[in-house]
Write a protein that holds these residues in place. Sequence first.
Motif, mmCIF file in Angstrom:
data_model
loop_
_atom_site.group_PDB
_atom_site.id
_atom_site.type_symbol
_atom_site.label_atom_id
_atom_site.label_comp_id
_atom_site.label_asym_id
_atom_site.label_seq_id
_atom_site.Cartn_x
_atom_site.Cartn_y
_atom_site.Cartn_z
ATOM 1 N N SER A 639 24.103 8.699 15.020
ATOM 2 C CA SER A 639 23.190 8.983 16.289
ATOM 3 C C SER A 639 21.801 8.587 16.001
ATOM 4 O O SER A 639 21.203 7.928 16.948
ATOM 5 N N TYR A 640 21.178 8.753 14.801
ATOM 6 C CA TYR A 640 19.830 8.159 14.580
ATOM 7 C C TYR A 640 19.825 6.590 14.342
ATOM 8 O O TYR A 640 18.617 6.003 14.768
ATOM 9 N N VAL A 641 20.830 5.857 13.958
ATOM 10 C CA VAL A 641 20.936 4.641 14.006
ATOM 11 C C VAL A 641 20.675 3.970 15.301
ATOM 12 O O VAL A 641 20.264 2.979 15.840
ATOM 13 N N GLU A 642 21.864 4.516 16.233
ATOM 14 C CA GLU A 642 21.829 4.235 17.441
ATOM 15 C C GLU A 642 20.561 4.290 18.279
ATOM 16 O O GLU A 642 20.032 3.625 19.092
ATOM 17 N N GLY A 643 19.834 5.672 17.979
ATOM 18 C CA GLY A 643 18.585 5.772 18.656
ATOM 19 C C GLY A 643 17.557 4.864 18.209
ATOM 20 O O GLY A 643 16.700 4.434 19.075
ATOM 21 N N GLN A 644 17.454 4.239 16.855
ATOM 22 C CA GLN A 644 16.597 3.399 16.740
ATOM 23 C C GLN A 644 16.916 2.094 17.545
ATOM 24 O O GLN A 644 16.058 1.360 17.766
ATOM 25 N N MET A 645 18.327 1.666 17.669
ATOM 26 C CA MET A 645 18.510 0.457 18.267
ATOM 27 C C MET A 645 18.233 0.751 19.679
ATOM 28 O O MET A 645 17.818 -0.265 20.572
ATOM 29 N N GLN A 646 18.503 1.845 20.194
ATOM 30 C CA GLN A 646 18.279 2.002 21.777
ATOM 31 C C GLN A 646 16.631 1.842 22.053
ATOM 32 O O GLN A 646 16.256 1.343 23.016
ATOM 33 N N GLY A 647 15.921 2.716 21.025
ATOM 34 C CA GLY A 647 14.620 2.793 21.363
ATOM 35 C C GLY A 647 13.761 1.358 21.238
ATOM 36 O O GLY A 647 13.100 0.883 21.926
ATOM 37 N N GLY A 648 14.234 0.574 20.129
ATOM 38 C CA GLY A 648 14.027 -0.967 19.930
ATOM 39 C C GLY A 648 14.198 -1.506 21.118
ATOM 40 O O GLY A 648 13.071 -2.416 21.568
ATOM 41 N N ALA A 649 15.524 -1.644 21.421
ATOM 42 C CA ALA A 649 15.677 -2.321 22.694
ATOM 43 C C ALA A 649 14.657 -2.175 24.005
ATOM 44 O O ALA A 649 14.447 -3.071 24.598
ATOM 45 N N VAL A 650 14.562 -0.982 24.283
ATOM 46 C CA VAL A 650 13.667 -0.534 25.335
ATOM 47 C C VAL A 650 12.121 -0.886 25.281
ATOM 48 O O VAL A 650 11.398 -1.374 26.111
ATOM 49 N N GLN A 651 11.568 -0.904 23.852
ATOM 50 C CA GLN A 651 10.395 -1.489 23.581
ATOM 51 C C GLN A 651 10.481 -2.796 23.919
ATOM 52 O O GLN A 651 9.560 -3.431 24.613
ATOM 53 N N GLY A 652 11.662 -3.589 23.471
ATOM 54 C CA GLY A 652 11.570 -4.995 23.753
ATOM 55 C C GLY A 652 11.569 -5.431 25.076
ATOM 56 O O GLY A 652 11.181 -6.273 25.740
ATOM 57 N N ILE A 653 12.394 -4.492 25.989
ATOM 58 C CA ILE A 653 12.405 -4.602 27.471
ATOM 59 C C ILE A 653 10.968 -4.679 28.017
ATOM 60 O O ILE A 653 10.674 -5.394 28.842
ATOM 61 N N GLY A 654 10.304 -3.544 27.591
ATOM 62 C CA GLY A 654 8.618 -3.404 28.067
ATOM 63 C C GLY A 654 8.094 -4.682 27.867
ATOM 64 O O GLY A 654 7.511 -4.926 28.723
ATOM 65 N N TRP A 655 8.282 -5.212 26.565
ATOM 66 C CA TRP A 655 7.338 -6.330 25.982
ATOM 67 C C TRP A 655 7.822 -7.396 27.055
ATOM 68 O O TRP A 655 7.070 -8.496 27.358
ATOM 69 N N ALA A 656 9.231 -7.623 27.167
ATOM 70 C CA ALA A 656 9.930 -8.917 28.039
ATOM 71 C C ALA A 656 9.310 -8.765 29.284
ATOM 72 O O ALA A 656 9.026 -9.692 29.900
ATOM 73 N N LEU A 657 9.325 -7.627 30.003
ATOM 74 C CA LEU A 657 9.068 -7.661 31.530
ATOM 75 C C LEU A 657 7.833 -7.166 32.053
ATOM 76 O O LEU A 657 7.492 -7.569 33.244
ATOM 77 N N ASN A 658 6.976 -6.481 31.202
ATOM 78 C CA ASN A 658 5.768 -5.841 32.055
ATOM 79 C C ASN A 658 4.624 -5.793 31.035
ATOM 80 O O ASN A 658 3.631 -5.870 31.810
ATOM 81 N N GLU A 659 4.811 -5.412 29.779
ATOM 82 C CA GLU A 659 3.681 -4.862 29.177
ATOM 83 C C GLU A 659 2.599 -6.361 28.960
ATOM 84 O O GLU A 659 3.111 -7.290 28.403
ATOM 85 N N GLU A 660 1.479 -6.017 29.090
ATOM 86 C CA GLU A 660 0.211 -6.888 28.770
ATOM 87 C C GLU A 660 -1.073 -6.395 28.649
ATOM 88 O O GLU A 660 -1.330 -5.331 29.526
ATOM 89 N N TYR A 661 -1.840 -6.868 28.047
ATOM 90 C CA TYR A 661 -3.449 -6.282 28.169
ATOM 91 C C TYR A 661 -3.947 -7.361 29.415
ATOM 92 O O TYR A 661 -3.922 -8.702 28.997
ATOM 93 N N PHE A 662 -4.502 -6.600 30.214
ATOM 94 C CA PHE A 662 -5.462 -7.562 31.237
ATOM 95 C C PHE A 662 -6.745 -7.589 30.851
ATOM 96 O O PHE A 662 -7.419 -6.434 30.376
ATOM 97 N N PHE A 663 -7.566 -8.840 30.722
ATOM 98 C CA PHE A 663 -9.039 -8.929 30.421
ATOM 99 C C PHE A 663 -9.584 -9.406 31.762
ATOM 100 O O PHE A 663 -9.111 -10.418 32.306
#
Lengths: 749, 170
Positions: A639-663
């Motif tokens: 369960s915690y292995v799956e949790g790492q995979m799911q959590g990492g995937a969603v962080q990657g999705i955020g990085w892919a689609l939306n997250e950035e520092y605006f200056f």
Amino acid sequence: MATTPYRVIGTRPVRHDGADKVTGKAVYTADFKLPGLQAGFVLRSPHPHAKIVSIDTSAAEATAGVSAVVTGADFPNVQDKIAQLGEGSVNLAHLSANCMAKDKVLYKGHAVAAVSATNAHIAEEAAAKIVVEYEMLPSVTDIMEAMADDAPLLHADLFTDDLGQKADTASNVAVHMHFEKGDVAAGFEQADVVVEAEFKTATVHQGYIEPHAIVADYNEDGRVRLWTATQGSFTCRQQTAEILQIGVGDVLVTPCEIGGGFGGKIAVYLEPTAAILSKKAGRPVSILMTRTDVFEATGPTPASFMRVKVGAKNDGTLIAGEAWIAYDAGAFPGGVIGPGCMCVFSCYDIEHAVVDGYDVCVNKPHTKAYRAPGATQVAFAMEQLMDELAEQLDICPLEIRMKNAVKEGSRRVDGPVYPQIGYVECLEALRDSDHWNSPLTGDNRGRGIAGGFWFGCGLKSSAACSVNSDGTINLLEGSTDIGGSRASLAMQLAETLGIESSDINPMVGDTDSVGYTDVTGGSRVTFATGLAAYEAGRDLQSQMKVRAAELWECETNDVSIADDGTFSGNGKTAGFKDLATQLFSSGEALVGRATVAPECPTNGFAAHIVDVEVDPDTGKVTILRYTAIQDAGTAIHPSYVEGQMQGGAVQGIGWALNEEYFFNDDDQMTNASFLDYRMPTMLDVPMIDTIIVETGNADHPYGVRGVGEPPIIPPPPAIGNAIYNATQTRMRELPMSPPKVWQAMQSSD
Amino acid sequence: MTTATKKIHVTTTVNGESVEFLCEPRNSLLEVLRDTLGLTGCKEGCNNGNCGACTVIVNKLPVNSCLVFGVEAEGAEIETVEGIADANELHPIQDCFLEGAALQCGICTPGFLVSAKALLEKKPGASEETIRFDLSGNLCRCTGYDKIVRAIQEADKQMSAATVDSTTND
Ligand code: FES
Ligand code: FES
């Protein structure tokens, strides 16, 4: 169902710290209180680059309720010295200057002073009365601009380390590194198809929900006691001691429960400041960072600029690769360019390859590790180029990956030869998955895949297990538990001893009570601290053999231990708990111990599939379906292995689609809040399906590999490939946010 | 200017017990709960209403306690994560979070439990979409949400089954 040789490993018990964490009883740093505790506030620079001309703290000091004020003048002078922090190293002079600026501020949010008072409101109001006179300097936040000859210089004494040679003129480029194998020019000559492109990725933050926090008590005996949110209590101790110029033995770090880290809670930010405030105030001091300060002053991970070129033969065999990569280090040298260089071609066997990497200082917070640090940026480039090659060669994207996937014996561009690894097995699991075999229909929809690699490391870990009178065990270990590692360690010890996970009370020790243990990072805890727990169990068993021989009146060699932990000798047998109980009443107490330092990387691989829908009117990308596949070696607690995979995937999705520092034009971050930075919410993602591949690992008794880091790597390129599949538009820049996707779709029309 | 502000006396109910406290007008309910009443189960993740880690129930509605003033608690009924379990019995939502491994670091967990309890009490049988919509104000950076959604769905089933049971028993 596959059969397993294990009793405990592979089951899903409730974690030991579970009840505390669902009832609000678990003590995180901000929950920890001491009598007379003062609250601190850190005053930060509003400018991205300026000299500090003077600081007048008199009005703050005169404020009722204020117990101490500190500035850079209160910090000891720390010489340039490189300290190893387990996963990565740091120049201590820079680390100190990052905690509190001395003569110069290098980014908006750089700490310039701090105040402690009876409560945080008074401290904040007093801090506002501190007058700092700045002399503004020109600033730079873009990597390529910072590399230009006429760029504003952050450090007058920074000379590029160019393949080991120091340059003569100062520059923002801290390091130029170079890796090479084969003959690249000859390789490209043999190529039938070559693809080449430039890619950019934005600065992103680890985004842990718990802000940095500290409680410090500078005791009258000269010892500093810290309660803190850290990924590594021993590295926290070392950094704090070096900055304060006291012995490591004079610092006691008690790790509290920690609300996420992802690489961002290894360096110290508040610890030295709170300690000095406490010394001046003569009372304990706590500081809880504001969310804005977390964004503006703590470890984002580097933005990048990359030019990557790959050549293949007509049959799809990769033959040559070339990468030019620049990552921003932020305000001080020492970003994560090294692993970026090592990872760009790490998933594929390429005969001829060359990589040049640059670590570039810019006026942003000092960049830090973020889950597989440096690997996600390069994967965004390389894994999209794999699809471009596949398209030109008219081969399936999965097939070109299968054909070139690294396996045992493949040599990476930075030298190491892989032992047994599981990338091919991950791709096979992808090929056989329900997701891959379900057709995707509908307009503006596309499917993409991508792979990812992270080293995983060993480093030092310690564990001790003491036996209670009823044969249960207290397991003391040194790895701060960020995501269920108490359970994964206790389960390994339970497997070793032949008892249940619930027979073990795992506890994370402080730096006075447990043996040296490196950070919770590098996907290493279940692997290396798990190995320590296993070895501690074996140590306990060998002591018990000697004692059982005495009890049973036979030779030690006559006592044997079965796989299920049962002891037998001289015609007698006893299970672990039974024997432990007997031995407890017949002599001295039993304590098993172990310290380990495995040197081998654990080599984790992942492969992801994603289906997206792109709104042609807005450029918004919706994730329709997602499957993450990963080689865990052996999954201790699935369960915690799956949790790492799911959590990492969603962080990657955020990085892919939306997250950035605006200056803005003044190089000030303009979106330093959760609302404006906008990490994925529950509504932004679907369920994340997981497939755990288990290829084992010869370097661990139960075959564990690290699992924490690989899952963040594939999402950006997999989504990029899916967007291309949906729209025939190739995205070269992260994040692939609606305006950027929409813009790219217009220009590719 | 910054002279100590006069404190105000507030009478309220927290987890079913009558409570009195003194607070400055500027103190948030989050500060009061954590610093004055010692209920540190609600967490500060952002202090400006964007993460949900500080969620508590005020008069049956989930609120971000960092956005409510302590003085607004006068006469209110407040429920926090500390009040979810019944004596030593965990609530089904707590059980399902543990059984389903719906937490990693756990800092977001109290906020999710409080929000989820409020949701399921109001909308038993909520669809996955409703759960995702209603709880989109609670951020979790560790889990990717999958196991949290599943735990809430499972708790919903158990809670409805319990309601049916108790109705049949009546
Ligand atoms: S702390 Fe209240 S919403 Fe984040
Ligand atoms: S479990 Fe860490 S933020 Fe949710």
